[in-house]
Write an enzyme that holds these catalytic residues in place. Structure first.
Site, PDB file in Angstrom:
ATOM      1  N   ASP A   1       0.844  -1.199   0.000  1.00  0.00           N
ATOM      2  CA  ASP A   1       0.000   0.000   0.000  1.00  0.00           C
ATOM      3  C   ASP A   1       0.883   1.254   0.000  1.00  0.00           C
ATOM      4  OD1 ASP A   1       0.875  -0.095   2.618  1.00  0.00           O
ATOM      5  OD2 ASP A   1      -1.106   0.167   3.530  1.00  0.00           O
TER       6      ASP A   1
ATOM      7  N   LYS B   1      -0.851  -9.571   3.086  1.00  0.00           N
ATOM      8  CA  LYS B   1      -0.133  -9.106   4.278  1.00  0.00           C
ATOM      9  C   LYS B   1      -1.032  -8.116   5.003  1.00  0.00           C
ATOM     10  CE  LYS B   1       3.229  -5.785   3.965  1.00  0.00           C
ATOM     11  NZ  LYS B   1       2.642  -4.738   4.824  1.00  0.00           N
TER      12      LYS B   1
ATOM     13  N   GLU C   1      -1.117  -5.450   8.709  1.00  0.00           N
ATOM     14  CA  GLU C   1      -0.309  -4.828   9.758  1.00  0.00           C
ATOM     15  C   GLU C   1      -0.916  -5.080  11.140  1.00  0.00           C
ATOM     16  OE1 GLU C   1       0.256  -0.644   8.965  1.00  0.00           O
ATOM     17  OE2 GLU C   1       1.064  -1.029   6.971  1.00  0.00           O
TER      18      GLU C   1
ATOM     19  N   GLU D   1       9.481  -4.382  10.520  1.00  0.00           N
ATOM     20  CA  GLU D   1       9.926  -3.115   9.904  1.00  0.00           C
ATOM     21  C   GLU D   1      10.515  -2.161  10.944  1.00  0.00           C
ATOM     22  OE1 GLU D   1       7.067  -1.175   7.342  1.00  0.00           O
ATOM     23  OE2 GLU D   1       8.328   0.621   7.156  1.00  0.00           O
TER      24      GLU D   1
HETATM   25  O1  KIV Z   1       3.335  -1.031   1.652  1.00  0.00           O
HETATM   26  C1  KIV Z   1       4.486  -1.460   1.734  1.00  0.00           C
HETATM   27  O2  KIV Z   1       5.291  -1.395   0.812  1.00  0.00           O
HETATM   28  C2  KIV Z   1       4.868  -2.048   2.991  1.00  0.00           C
HETATM   29  C3  KIV Z   1       6.314  -1.991   3.350  1.00  0.00           C
HETATM   30  C4  KIV Z   1       6.650  -0.628   3.837  1.00  0.00           C
HETATM   31  C5  KIV Z   1       6.658  -2.997   4.343  1.00  0.00           C
HETATM   32  O3  KIV Z   1       4.034  -2.479   3.738  1.00  0.00           O
END
Ligand code: KIV
Length: 281
Positions: free
Chosen positions: A47, A116, A118, A185
């Site tokens: 994102d 993925k 968070e 991260e």
């Molecule tokens: O959106 C993204 O590229 C990410 C990275 C910063 C880990 O989640």
């Protein structure tokens, strides 16, 4: 060279045999094809596209539809690479049902291999439900850009014993909830190292040091096109911004000076047709 798409078990084998996995973000067809040709193990349609493609100040405004469009393009550019779709803000926080439906959209509409999301313990119900739905989930802890407001900005995390301990608990909960891997991260390398040695699933780093089972980088940082800011953990391998600006300026100058287009950039009329045209005029 024909490339075989990796599976979660190939990625697990890499961890088990201490072989590093290397992955990168991509948001479009071309960069996805370049990432595949360069031999990346995985591609994340992050994102971060909000900042790298749309020029937003953060990732919060990014929508599911934007993520799906970009994931579709990436899939077309990298048919044989393991692709991860990144769940944008509010696509999984509101309810478990909503999280499963949105994870499903990534698979049904864009053909990703995993998603993925968070967060640690507070999103484990969602991780469990998406995994129970038959999909692969990667956790993401440490600096989680969607909650940067709560974290007080884009800041390194886990730098005190208490916060590092909390991150280790988060990582364990993510594994217990059924995730196939975790991304850490902007965390000190020692802390990421403990997480890597504690979990049996792969633990990847972006800005969390060399101990991890592999590294992720943002493609716009690697090639030097993202101009807004450069995090400490970024290594720029190219400066495409300067090269692109030079190419655009050279083109502009050529047109103004009458050097472009040259005869070799134009089409010839069919033999004899110019004379016929003159007669018609
Ligand atoms: O959106 C993204 O590229 C990410 C990275 C910063 C880990 O989640």
């Amino acid at each position: 060279m024909s490339i075989k798409k990796l599976t979660r078990w190939d990625l697990q084998k890499k961890k088990d045999s201490n072989e590093k996995a290397v992955w990168i973000t991509a948001y479009d067809y071309w960069n996805a094809s370049f990432a595949q040709k360069a031999g990346m193990d995985m591609i994340l349609v992050g994102d971060s596209l909000g900042m790298c493609v749309y020029g937003y100040e953060g990732t919060v405004p990014v929508t599911m539809d934007q993520c799906i469009y970009h994931s579709e393009a990436v899939r077309r550019g990298a048919k044989n690479t393991f692709i991860i779709g990144d769940m944008p803000f509010l696509s999984y926080q509101v309810s478990v049902e909503n999280a499963v439906l949105n994870a499903g959209r990534f698979h049904k509409e864009a053909g990703v291999d995993a998603i993925k999301l968070e967060g640690g313990q507070r999103v484990c119900r969602q991780i469990r439900a998406i995994s129970d739905g038959g999909m692969l989930v990667m956790g993401h802890i440490g600096l989680t850009p969607q909650s940067s407001g709560q974290l007080g900005g884009f800041k390194a995390q886990g730098r005190t014993a208490e916060t590092a301990h909390e991150l280790i608990q988060d990582a364990k909960s993510i594994q217990d909830a059924g995730a196939f891997s975790v991304l850490v991260e902007a965390v000190p390398p020692e802390v990421c190292g403990i997480i890597k040695n504690t979990l049996s699933i792969p633990v990847y780093s972006i800005g969390a040091g060399i101990e991890a089972d592999g590294q992720l980088m943002i493609s716009s940082d690697v090639v030097g096109v993202f101009q807004a800011f450069t995090p400490k953990f970024v290594k720029k391998y190219e400066n495409l911004a300067d090269k692109t600006i030079k190419a655009f300026s050279d083109y502009r100058e050529d047109v103004i000076k009458g050097n472009f287009p040259a005869p070799e950039h134009t089409y010839k009329m069919v033999e004899g047709e110019m004379d016929k045209l003159k007669k018609l005029l």
